[in-house]
Design a protein around this motif. Structure first.
Motif, PDB file in Angstrom:
ATOM      1  N   THR A  28      56.816  41.256  44.720  1.00  0.00           N
ATOM      2  CA  THR A  28      55.710  42.217  44.695  1.00  0.00           C
ATOM      3  C   THR A  28      54.412  41.535  44.305  1.00  0.00           C
ATOM      4  O   THR A  28      53.353  41.791  44.896  1.00  0.00           O
ATOM      5  CB  THR A  28      56.020  43.360  43.719  1.00  0.00           C
ATOM      6  N   ALA A  29      54.483  40.650  43.323  1.00  0.00           N
ATOM      7  CA  ALA A  29      53.285  39.937  42.882  1.00  0.00           C
ATOM      8  C   ALA A  29      52.734  39.065  44.005  1.00  0.00           C
ATOM      9  O   ALA A  29      51.511  38.987  44.196  1.00  0.00           O
ATOM     10  CB  ALA A  29      53.603  39.081  41.659  1.00  0.00           C
ATOM     11  N   GLU A  30      53.612  38.416  44.760  1.00  0.00           N
ATOM     12  CA  GLU A  30      53.165  37.626  45.908  1.00  0.00           C
ATOM     13  C   GLU A  30      52.342  38.474  46.866  1.00  0.00           C
ATOM     14  O   GLU A  30      51.291  38.052  47.341  1.00  0.00           O
ATOM     15  CB  GLU A  30      54.374  37.046  46.660  1.00  0.00           C
ATOM     16  N   ALA A  31      52.838  39.680  47.132  1.00  0.00           N
ATOM     17  CA  ALA A  31      52.148  40.572  48.057  1.00  0.00           C
ATOM     18  C   ALA A  31      50.776  40.976  47.510  1.00  0.00           C
ATOM     19  O   ALA A  31      49.780  40.989  48.240  1.00  0.00           O
ATOM     20  CB  ALA A  31      52.996  41.811  48.322  1.00  0.00           C
ATOM     21  N   VAL A  32      50.719  41.294  46.226  1.00  0.00           N
ATOM     22  CA  VAL A  32      49.457  41.733  45.618  1.00  0.00           C
ATOM     23  C   VAL A  32      48.461  40.579  45.546  1.00  0.00           C
ATOM     24  O   VAL A  32      47.280  40.730  45.875  1.00  0.00           O
ATOM     25  CB  VAL A  32      49.705  42.322  44.214  1.00  0.00           C
ATOM     26  N   PHE A  33      48.915  39.397  45.131  1.00  0.00           N
ATOM     27  CA  PHE A  33      48.026  38.234  45.067  1.00  0.00           C
ATOM     28  C   PHE A  33      47.487  37.885  46.450  1.00  0.00           C
ATOM     29  O   PHE A  33      46.320  37.523  46.605  1.00  0.00           O
ATOM     30  CB  PHE A  33      48.768  37.027  44.480  1.00  0.00           C
ATOM     31  N   ALA A  34      48.362  37.968  47.465  1.00  0.00           N
ATOM     32  CA  ALA A  34      47.944  37.654  48.822  1.00  0.00           C
ATOM     33  C   ALA A  34      46.934  38.670  49.345  1.00  0.00           C
ATOM     34  O   ALA A  34      45.976  38.326  50.037  1.00  0.00           O
ATOM     35  CB  ALA A  34      49.157  37.599  49.745  1.00  0.00           C
ATOM     36  N   GLU A  35      47.158  39.922  49.007  1.00  0.00           N
ATOM     37  CA  GLU A  35      46.307  41.001  49.515  1.00  0.00           C
ATOM     38  C   GLU A  35      44.954  41.055  48.815  1.00  0.00           C
ATOM     39  O   GLU A  35      43.906  41.214  49.454  1.00  0.00           O
ATOM     40  CB  GLU A  35      47.040  42.334  49.319  1.00  0.00           C
ATOM     41  N   LEU A  36      44.952  40.911  47.487  1.00  0.00           N
ATOM     42  CA  LEU A  36      43.737  41.115  46.697  1.00  0.00           C
ATOM     43  C   LEU A  36      43.100  39.834  46.198  1.00  0.00           C
ATOM     44  O   LEU A  36      41.936  39.837  45.809  1.00  0.00           O
ATOM     45  CB  LEU A  36      44.052  42.018  45.489  1.00  0.00           C
ATOM     46  N   GLY A  37      43.862  38.730  46.231  1.00  0.00           N
ATOM     47  CA  GLY A  37      43.381  37.492  45.616  1.00  0.00           C
ATOM     48  C   GLY A  37      43.763  37.480  44.149  1.00  0.00           C
ATOM     49  O   GLY A  37      43.837  38.538  43.500  1.00  0.00           O
ATOM     50  N   TYR A  38      43.992  36.291  43.619  1.00  0.00           N
ATOM     51  CA  TYR A  38      44.473  36.189  42.243  1.00  0.00           C
ATOM     52  C   TYR A  38      43.483  36.784  41.242  1.00  0.00           C
ATOM     53  O   TYR A  38      43.865  37.514  40.326  1.00  0.00           O
ATOM     54  CB  TYR A  38      44.738  34.721  41.899  1.00  0.00           C
ATOM     55  N   ALA A  39      42.199  36.492  41.405  1.00  0.00           N
ATOM     56  CA  ALA A  39      41.203  36.944  40.434  1.00  0.00           C
ATOM     57  C   ALA A  39      41.108  38.467  40.384  1.00  0.00           C
ATOM     58  O   ALA A  39      40.923  39.058  39.314  1.00  0.00           O
ATOM     59  CB  ALA A  39      39.842  36.342  40.764  1.00  0.00           C
TER      60      ALA A  39
END
Length: 207
Positions: A28-39
Motif C-alpha cells: 500500500t505504501a508503494e502505491a501511495v508513494f508512487a501516486e503522491l510522491g514521498y514528500a
C-alpha cells in the motif's frame, strides 16, 4: 465468539499474521508513494488505505522514512530473485545476458510502483533512502559482474566491473525511456539492449 447487544453470536475476527500485515502495508505504501510522491504522502493516508491505525504503522516501521526503506528493500529483494532465477540454467553468455535483461525489463513493467520509488532518488538525496537505492543499483552490478566473470574468465576484473556498471546504467536509462513509450514491450527493450550490449561483449565469449 462475541455477543451483540441483540444477543446474536458474532464470529471473532481472525488476526492477520504479522508478516502478512507487513507485506500489505509495504504494498500500500508503494502505491501511495508512487501516486503522491514521498514528500507529499502521509502516514495517515497510508494507514487509512491499509485499514489500520497510524500508531500501528509506526509500531512496524518507526517512521515514514523507515516505511520507505522497507519498500525499497522489498523491491530490491524481488528484483534480485527474478534476475537470479532468470539466468539459472542459461546455456551460454549470450543467453544468460539476454535472460537477465529481459527479467529486468519485465520487472519494471510489472512493478511500476516499485520502480517509481527507485526513480525518486534525486528527491531523497542525503537520506538513508538514497543509500538504499544505490544499494539496489550495486546489487544488480554485482550480479552482472559475477555472471560475466563466469563466462568471460579471461577478462581482467576491472574490465568486467566496468562492463557491469555500464550495463546497469544503460538499462536504468532505457527503463525510464520505456516509460515514455508504452508500445515498447520488455521483449523489444531486451532486443534493443542486446544490440548494444552484446556487440561489445561477444568478442570476449569467442562469438
Amino acid at each position: 465468539m462475541t455477543v451483540t447487544p441483540e444477543g446474536e453470536a458474532r464470529p471473532k475476527r481472525k488476526r492477520m499474521p504479522r508478516a502478512e500485515r507487513e507485506h500489505q502495508m509495504i504494498e500500500t505504501a508503494e502505491a501511495v508513494f508512487a501516486e503522491l510522491g514521498y514528500a507529499t504522502a502521509s502516514m495517515d493516508e497510508i494507514a487509512e488505505r491499509v485499514g489500520v491505525s497510524k500508531p500501528m504503522l509506526y509500531e512496524y516501521f518507526h517512521s515514514k522514512e523507515g516505511l520507505l526503506l522497507a519498500c525499497i528493500r522489498h523491491s530490491r529483494a524481488e528484483l534480485r530473485s527474478v534476475t537470479e532465477h532468470a539466468v539459472t540454467g542459461a546455456g551460454d553468455a549470450e543467453e544468460a545476458i539476454r535472460r537477465g535483461l529481459h527479467a529486468y525489463f519485465v520487472f519494471i513493467r510489472e512493478h511500476r510502483q516499485a520502480w517509481s520509488l527507485l526513480r525518486q532518488e534525486m528527491t531523497l538525496l542525503g537520506t538513508s533512502a538514497a543509500d538504499e537505492i544505490e544499494a539496489t543499483r550495486q546489487q544488480q552490478t554485482d550480479l552482472i559482474a559475477a555472471l560475466m566473470s563466469g563466462y568471460f574468465a579471461s577478462s581482467p576484473r576491472l574490465q568486467v566491473e566496468a562492463s557491469a556498471e555500464f550495463v546497469v546504467g544503460a538499462c536504468e536509462r532505457m527503463a525510464i525511456w520505456c516509460e515514455r513509450h508504452e508500445e515498447v514491450t520488455p521483449e523489444l527493450a531486451t532486443d534493443y539492449a542486446m544490440d548494444m550490449v552484446w556487440n561489445g561483449l561477444r568478442h570476449r565469449a569467442g562469438a
